[in-house]
Design an enzyme around this catalytic site. Structure first.
Site, PDB file in Angstrom:
ATOM      1  CB  CYS A  93      -0.974  -0.017   1.165  1.00 44.27           C
ATOM      2  SG  CYS A  93      -0.189  -0.199   2.764  1.00 44.27           S
ATOM      3  CG  HIS A 102      -4.404   0.684   4.132  1.00 42.23           C
ATOM      4  ND1 HIS A 102      -3.836  -0.077   3.152  1.00 42.23           N
ATOM      5  CD2 HIS A 102      -5.388   1.398   3.529  1.00 42.23           C
ATOM      6  CE1 HIS A 102      -4.428   0.157   1.993  1.00 42.23           C
ATOM      7  NE2 HIS A 102      -5.385   1.070   2.204  1.00 42.23           N
ATOM      8  CG  ASP A 147      -7.100   2.685  -0.299  1.00 44.25           C
ATOM      9  OD1 ASP A 147      -5.955   2.539  -0.782  1.00 44.25           O
ATOM     10  OD2 ASP A 147      -7.504   2.060   0.709  1.00 44.25           O
TER      11      ASP A 147
END
Lengths: 648, 315
Positions: free
Chosen positions: A406, A450, A466
């Site tokens: 991520c 994250h 995202d």
């Protein structure tokens, strides 16, 4: 008195002391240096062997040399004799040494007291259920050693039963103290700094790989209980530090002070309670976007909730949030400029791509679409084990390796947006969580760490994007385990998908959580809640002290009453006999027979003797002959004839 | 308690004073020990006398046998004594062409087992089994011993050479154990002046007949022990189990023995009820040989017994 022999120990007593000493020190073997464990084990074994062979204990000089050597070794190991770790090490060593000079009951009592104290020190390392259970057993053993010292030669089983009964009898008092003793926020003994070293958690810097590293830990970051039904998983973004400064490889939190946020909720408010594990930082990790914060907490201008002091112990907070929101429709120009800033050089291909998109896009929103489409269409892979990146890390990732976690996606996305002229920043935190159906808690682990992005549009404010969702939508919808391909280094227990195992894990975690919430987490707040359920509204220390006094006296009074109840009640003859003694101001000693008493009176007080003789004669008849009411009547008459004399 | 038993207990013998007085004329200066020995006999238990040779153990046994009109036999225990020497043997009778049992010395109402710890454990146990069972089994045939059956065993201090000390389990079969000790100064002078007492003991006229003894023993057993007294016995037994000076506490059998001896003591004092005084008086004689010192391998010290008594409150 045969004092010397009374004070020495019988052959059966030392094994109890050994058991108590081992039970009280053994768990420290996990934490203390290996040599100390070996040293203590050798001394224990030595003491045991001497007992077994019935040999003489070592002399004073041997012990002195051992003590000095042990102290020096501890000093060499820790560079000091003070503090938590060296203190515990010293106690363990003293215990082992003391067993070599247990000659008299006095020494044995020292061993027992030392063992009790050592039990307490285990809580400095861990307060888990397993430790608690071990300490209960150890407490039992130590108490058994104590009872064995005082109860005379009794069977092993009988002794354990006696010690167990004693502990059970202390339970009511323990509960009263636990529930009512004023709670001090923070541990009573002020854990020293080293208690918090090595804690995992988010940091205020992010570079490629830092979150991937965190994800391999299965540790719990925090637990959440929602007042209503929990929101959908894809909405659970727990905000940690917002990272705005970029130097080409590392993202950092900016230290600039920002004006207060303006948050507008577009959906229903959600209230929840979050129990944070200690992570040594000030982040509250609140659900986006927080509407109400607990006392003492504030927002840092970037919607991240922080508290005044680092969270160094497990803490509970109540919060309110809205998952649909708008945030800072107006933003200070300086902030926007900051969020466009990039290093002056490097990553030329990424910059070129961004300029290309900038030309294509008619509105800023399209820029985001272009970027997400790029991640989605090109062959990007979501993995915990990306290849190493070169100097131009963003270019390397976007055009060569295309494998990342991520932070790679968030980082390159924000880089592209800034290069295309759209204010953007990286947000780190946690996403998702595992819902435990048994106790209704949502468990968020380090593996849920994250990073995502936030871009600012005029008229819409800061908007979450995202980019990981574009590459691996399962990450957001179902969690990290479903998103990663097999073979990734995730904690084994998370990977196991057998239902019964997951069920077992849920059960264990629910038990653990109950322990944390209600036993360890019984703080001032819980105490207030508990007392308010009992009808006490204004809880202050005065009320607590009063309640403690009342409840404590209640327990003591109950014990006293039970004792009185079980005590054989004096029969009439006995009462009259007591009255006779009070009347003449003389006492028959407990082990003195009435006849011996009469004899004594005859010697010391001849004038009184006939009346006392009569009383004794009738008392003996009333108490020891076959039951006959006449004896009692005669005794009463004889007592009443006694002259009244009181000791002046 | 039934009414009949009560009446029996009330049916006191004229007085025990003459018997005690006669005994005291033979064994000089030991009234307490004589009283204990008589109480032991009345309680139906066996007596162990522990002391150095020449202190009058055998004389005491002779005296008791003579005064109670019991037929008496004496077994001198030696290292080569065999069990059959005690219980008896079957001898082939040529005239009748069959075996005929010749009873051993144990078939007597009062058996003096002199210096019991000189015999081997095997021989000791032959006597002790007879004491326990009241019968002798020899060559597959069981023969009852006479009633009453009373054993007085004497023993030399265990540290003397050539002795086999009685094991704990055997000691428990003696209701009481007493020591005679050296006579007092006056008693010794009297003894020296008038010569040894053994002959005088043997020529005593009986003051009772043997058939009276069972009735007396029954009367003693009926002496009343009230609940508080039972509580006291129980408290003493419990205290012995908690006391670190002893390796083990007193057994339930010891508790029964204590009560039986106290009853006899009370009865000798002319009372129909047991008092704590009676328990205290017999406690050392009943308890001491049943308790082992926690340290060392001997019997409990007399001081520890006294301390135990002093430490238990009378309920």
């Amino acid at each position: 008195m045969n004092q010397k022999r009374d004070a020495s120990l019988s052959r059966e007593q030392p094994p109890w002391l050994f058991a108590a000493a081992i039970a009280a020190t053994a768990p420290h073997a996990l934490a203390q240096p290996l040599w100390l464990t070996a040293f203590a084990a050798v001394l224990f074994a030595w003491a045991g062997w001497l007992w077994w062979e019935d040999r003489r204990l070592p002399g004073r000089w041997v012990l002195m040399v051992l003590t000095v050597a042990g102290n020096l070794a501890i000093l060499a190991e820790y560079r000091t004799l003070f503090g938590r770790e060296p203190g515990v090490a010293l106690l363990v060593m003293f215990m082992a040494l003391k067993l070599l000079e247990v000659r008299h009951r006095r020494d044995a009592v020292v061993v027992v007291m030392l063992a009790y104290f050592l039990l307490l020190t285990h809580y400095l390392h861990s307060q888990e259920i397993a430790v608690g259970l071990w300490l209960i057993v150890a407490l039992w053993l130590v108490t058994a050693a104590l009872t064995r010292l005082h109860a005379g030669p009794i069977e092993r089983r009988e002794n354990l039963r006696l010690a167990g009964t004693l502990l059970l009898q202390s339970l009511p008092m323990m509960l009263v103290l636990y529930l009512l003793f004023p709670r001090i926020s923070g541990p009573l003994w002020g854990l020293p700094e080293d208690a918090h070293t090595g804690r995992t958690g988010l940091s205020e810097r992010m570079n490629p790989g830092s979150i991937a590293e965190l994800v391999t830990s299965g540790e719990v970051a925090f637990r959440v209980r929602f007042d209503g039904p929990p929101p959908a998983r894809r909405l659970l973004y727990w905000r940690g530090p917002v990272l705005e400064d970029f130097d080409g490889t590392t993202w950092q939190r900016s230290s600039r002070r920002l004006t207060e946020e303006v948050v507008q909720a577009d959906g229903p408010a959600i209230t929840y309670e979050s129990t944070l594990e200690a992570h040594g930082q000030r982040w509250l990790l609140a659900l986006d976007a927080p509407l109400a914060l607990p006392e003492g907490a504030s927002l840092d201008g970037r919607l991240a909730a922080i508290v005044a002091r680092p969270i160094d112990s497990r803490q509970r907070f109540r919060l309110r949030a809205a998952t649909a929101f708008r945030f800072n429709l107006q933003e200070a120009p300086a902030t926007l400029t900051d969020n466009l800033r990039l290093p002056t050089a490097g990553n030329p291909r990424a910059r070129a791509l961004a300029r290309e998109w900038q030309r294509q896009a008619r509105a800023p929103e399209e820029l985001v679409d272009l970027a997400l489409r790029h991640f989605n269409r090109e062959a990007f892979h979501y993995t915990l084990r990306p290849p190493l990146l070169g100097r131009d890390a963003i270019d390397d990732f976007l055009f060569r390796s295309r494998r990342g976690f991520c932070e790679h996606y968030a980082s390159s996305f924000v880089f592209l947006m800034r290069a295309a002229g759209l204010p953007a920043r990286v947000v780190s935190g946690y996403q998702g969580g595992e819902f435990n159906p048994l106790d209704g808690y949502l468990v968020v682990r380090q593996s849920e760490a994250h990073a995502w992005a936030e871009v600012w549009f005029a008229g819409r404010g800061w908007t979450r994007v995202d980019p990981t969702a574009a590459v691996a939508p399962e990450r957001i919808e179902q969690g990290i385990v479903s998103a990663l391909p097999a073979g990734e280094p995730l904690p084994a227990f998370l990977l196991n998908r057998a239902d019964w195992l997951r069920d077992l894990r849920h059960r264990w975690e629910a038990v653990n959580n109950t322990w944390n919430q209600y036993i360890l987490g019984y703080d001032g707040e819980r105490q207030r809640q508990f007392l308010s359920q009992l009808g006490f509204i204004n809880v202050d220390w005065r009320l607590l002290a009063t309640l403690l006094g009342i409840a404590g006296s209640g327990v003591l009074a109950t014990i006293l009453l039970l004792n009185l109840w079980h005590r054989p009640r004096l029969d009439a003859a006995r009462r009259l006999w007591r009255r006779a003694q009070r009347r003449i101001g003389l006492n028959c000693a407990p082990q003195e027979t009435p006849l011996a008493f009469a004899e004594r009176v005859r010697r010391t007080d001849p004038a009184l003797a006939p009346a006392v003789d009569a009383v004794v004669r009738h008392y003996l008849l009333a108490r020891y002959a076959r039951t006959d009411p006449e004896h009692l009547a005669a005794l009463r008459a004889a007592v009443n004839r006694l002259p009244r004399r009181r000791i002046v | 308690m039934t009414h009949t038993k009560t009446s029996k207990a009330d049916n006191h013998p004229p007085d025990f004073a003459p018997i005690l007085a006669a005994a005291n004329r033979i064994i000089l200066g030991k009234p307490q020990e004589i009283r204990l020995a008589v109480a032991c006999l009345l309680a139906g238990g066996h007596l162990l006398i522990d002391d150095l040779p020449g202190l009058g153990k055998t004389t005491l046994a002779h005296t008791l046998a003579a005064l109670f009109g019991l037929d008496f036999s004496r077994i001198q225990f030696t290292a080569d004594l065999l069990p059959a020497d005690i219980t008896g043997v079957s001898i082939y009778d040529r005239g009748q062409s069959s075996f005929r049992f010749v009873p051993g010395p144990v078939f007597a109402q009062l058996v003096l087992a002199d210096e019991i710890n000189r015999a081997t454990p095997k021989t000791q146990s032959a006597l002790l089994e007879a004491m326990e069972e009241g019968q002798v089994t020899s060559e597959g045939e069981t023969r009852r011993l006479p009633r009453p059956f009373f054993v007085i065993a004497t023993q030399n201090p265990a540290h003397q050479i050539g002795t086999f000390p009685l094991p704990e389990s055997q000691l428990d079969r003696f209701l009481m154990r007493i020591e005679l000790g050296y006579p007092g100064r006056d008693a010794e002078r009297e003894l020296l002046r008038s010569g040894g007492r053994r002959l005088a003991a043997e020529s005593l006229t009986p003051l009772l007949v043997a058939t009276q003894l069972p009735a007396l023993q029954e009367a003693v057993a009926a002496v009343h022990a009230a609940d508080p007294l039972i509580d006291y016995v129980q408290a003493l037994v419990e205290a012995s189990r908690q006391n670190p000076a002893f390796r083990h506490g007193l057994s339930p059998r010891a508790g029964l023995a204590l009560l039986a001896a106290a009853r006899a003591w009370a009865w000798l004092a002319g009372r129909d009820m047991v008092l704590p005084d009676d328990v205290q008086a017999v406690f050392p004689a009943v308890a001491r040989h049943r308790l082992l010192a926690a340290h060392g391998d001997g019997m409990a010290a007399a001081g520890d017994i006294a301390a135990l008594l002093a430490g238990v409150a009378i309920p």
